[in-house]
Design an enzyme around this catalytic site. Structure first.
Site, PDB file in Angstrom:
ATOM      1  N   ASP A   1      13.628 -55.066 -28.493  1.00  0.00           N
ATOM      2  CA  ASP A   1      12.549 -54.754 -29.319  1.00  0.00           C
ATOM      3  C   ASP A   1      12.813 -55.711 -30.680  1.00  0.00           C
ATOM      4  O   ASP A   1      13.565 -55.297 -31.566  1.00  0.00           O
ATOM      5  CB  ASP A   1      12.483 -53.143 -29.937  1.00  0.00           C
TER       6      ASP A   1
ATOM      7  N   ARG B   1      16.326 -56.385 -34.174  1.00  0.00           N
ATOM      8  CA  ARG B   1      17.409 -55.848 -33.950  1.00  0.00           C
ATOM      9  C   ARG B   1      18.903 -56.743 -34.268  1.00  0.00           C
ATOM     10  O   ARG B   1      19.800 -56.380 -34.576  1.00  0.00           O
ATOM     11  CB  ARG B   1      17.804 -55.650 -32.423  1.00  0.00           C
TER      12      ARG B   1
ATOM     13  N   ARG C   1       3.884 -53.535 -39.162  1.00  0.00           N
ATOM     14  CA  ARG C   1       4.206 -54.203 -37.900  1.00  0.00           C
ATOM     15  C   ARG C   1       2.743 -54.850 -37.192  1.00  0.00           C
ATOM     16  O   ARG C   1       2.773 -55.449 -36.262  1.00  0.00           O
ATOM     17  CB  ARG C   1       4.597 -53.277 -36.914  1.00  0.00           C
TER      18      ARG C   1
ATOM     19  N   LYS D   1       1.450 -54.174 -27.154  1.00  0.00           N
ATOM     20  CA  LYS D   1       1.706 -52.971 -27.358  1.00  0.00           C
ATOM     21  C   LYS D   1       1.031 -52.348 -28.593  1.00  0.00           C
ATOM     22  O   LYS D   1       0.685 -53.087 -29.543  1.00  0.00           O
ATOM     23  CB  LYS D   1       3.274 -52.495 -27.467  1.00  0.00           C
ATOM     24  N   HIS D   2       0.720 -51.078 -28.475  1.00  0.00           N
ATOM     25  CA  HIS D   2       0.688 -49.992 -27.535  1.00  0.00           C
ATOM     26  C   HIS D   2      -0.749 -49.637 -27.175  1.00  0.00           C
ATOM     27  O   HIS D   2      -1.332 -49.134 -28.140  1.00  0.00           O
ATOM     28  CB  HIS D   2       1.179 -48.715 -28.309  1.00  0.00           C
TER      29      HIS D   2
ATOM     30  N   HIS E   1       7.647 -41.091 -31.658  1.00  0.00           N
ATOM     31  CA  HIS E   1       9.027 -41.060 -31.542  1.00  0.00           C
ATOM     32  C   HIS E   1       9.307 -39.428 -31.849  1.00  0.00           C
ATOM     33  O   HIS E   1      10.432 -38.831 -31.058  1.00  0.00           O
ATOM     34  CB  HIS E   1       9.856 -41.518 -32.615  1.00  0.00           C
TER      35      HIS E   1
ATOM     36  N   ASP F   1       6.717 -46.615 -22.600  1.00  0.00           N
ATOM     37  CA  ASP F   1       7.495 -46.659 -23.727  1.00  0.00           C
ATOM     38  C   ASP F   1       8.660 -45.630 -23.577  1.00  0.00           C
ATOM     39  O   ASP F   1       8.728 -45.236 -22.413  1.00  0.00           O
ATOM     40  CB  ASP F   1       6.600 -45.960 -25.045  1.00  0.00           C
TER      41      ASP F   1
END
Length: 370
Positions: free
Chosen positions: A71, A79, A157, A187-188, A200, A270
């Site tokens: 990601d 990351r 985002r 996504k999503h 999440h 996901d």
């Protein structure tokens, strides 16, 4: 079930992860499992570029066709941030650039949009080529969700609120990724930006009608049909369409995404360890049950993240349960799904980092970033 039986299935749908910066014997054993088709990297797997390059080489030594994913969108979802990696701005920065046509004597209608498209393509190229230089095959980007202003998990985002702008800037980013030799993942699906809850930790519910969703949040998907190589559905329930979250819904994935919108690329679930992924029809299910539900609904690949941390026994149990589910016929291997997975692997050799740093196209792309 032994490996030979598995080979006849010709489908490796599972994406798992590892706990550290180097492969352990247990990691190698899990990655060699015939149902594992790839792995996803996190910040905990990062120490330096040289370490990441070695880790990716070690992963490929287990099986050359494993898809190494991450990601890595830019902004707060990136990351790798040190040892030379460029800090990619959040996608909102490109949306803001789109709206800026200058002021006074510098005003020029539409100039912001053109600059933003060029900058988004540059971001895709920088992001993709830096990852590929370190051995990473694929990033789960771009976010196609619309920014309705209420979603903390999406927020900056997103490129913005207008689906037309989102689609054009996403296509530009995909062009840059393609230039680097990397595929893409929208996504999503069909849109996570309208709901406030974070999948999440919760199960978001979007109560709009299908017509409203397709006209607005999902609009970028058919507009990008010639450019999208993969899609990740949302862990969101749209009860006026289906009682199941989109990632477990054959209505969303097969009838609408594949049938109505004619998408023929790869579909990833996901992360199945997320709260929104563990409940189907209001019942908490196991990781393997969730993976089977995702595959049966139309996903080509199922992701299980962050369960390798510690002793990783959850991953071992997951793989054993998926073996048993396959043997019992609770999910069916699909050669088309496997072909879609393999199609995401890069077809060109990456540029070594030191050569990339002085390449004119890369240096120009850095200058274009906001």
């Amino acid at each position: 079930m032994n490996a030979q039986n598995h080979e006849s299935t010709a489908h490796a749908p599972l994406i798992i992860d590892i706990a550290g910066c180097q492969l352990t014997g247990a990691d190698r054993r899990r990655l060699a499992h015939p149902l594992v088709g790839g792995m996803i990297l996190f910040a905990r797997n990062w120490d330096s570029r040289q370490q990441l390059l070695q880790l990716c080489a070690d992963i490929k030594s287990v099986r050359p066709d494993l898809l190494i994913c991450v990601d890595h969108e830019g902004g707060r979802v990136q990351r790798f941030r040190t040892d030379g990696f460029t800090h990619i701005p959040p996608m909102r920065a490109f949306g803001e650039m789109w709206m800026d046509d200058g002021k006074g004597g510098k005003y020029r209608e539409g100039s912001g949009a053109m600059r933003a498209m060029d900058a988004a393509a540059a971001a895709g190229y920088v992001l993709g080529s830096e990852l590929r230089s370190c051995g990473v095959d694929f990033s789960f980007t771009p976010v196609l969700d619309l920014d309705w202003g209420g979603s903390g998990v999406i927020g900056d985002r997103s490129f913005g609120r207008d689906p037309r702008m989102v689609a054009v800037l996403a296509r530009s980013l995909m062009q840059g990724l393609l230039q680097s030799g990397m595929a893409n993942c929208g996504k999503h699906f069909p849109g996570h930006g309208f709901v406030k809850a974070d999948s999440h930790t919760d199960i978001p519910v979007d109560r709009r009608a299908l017509k409203a969703i397709l006209a607005d949040d999902a609009a970028p998907y058919p507009w990008l049909s010639t450019a999208l190589t993969a899609v990740m559905p949302a862990h969101v329930i749209y009860p006026r369409v289906d009682a199941r979250p989109a990632g477990f819904s054959s209505k969303w994935l097969q009838d609408i995404l594949r049938g109505q919108l004619r998408f023929d690329g790869a579909i990833f679930s996901d992360d199945l360890s997320m709260e929104g992924a563990r409940r189907i029809n209001a019942e908490v299910v196991s990781f393997a049950e969730a993976a089977c539900a995702a595959l049966n609904a139309g996903c080509d690949m199922a992701l299980l993240c962050n369960q390798s941390v510690g002793d990783g026994l959850i991953v071992d149990a997951f793989l054993a349960d998926m073996d048993a589910a396959l043997a019992a016929g609770r999910w069916q291997p699909d050669a088309n799904s496997e072909a879609r997975r393999v199609a995401l692997l890069p077809e060109t050799l990456p540029q070594p980092w030191d050569e990339l740093m002085v390449q004119p196209a890369y240096m120009h792309a850095l200058d274009l970033l906001p």
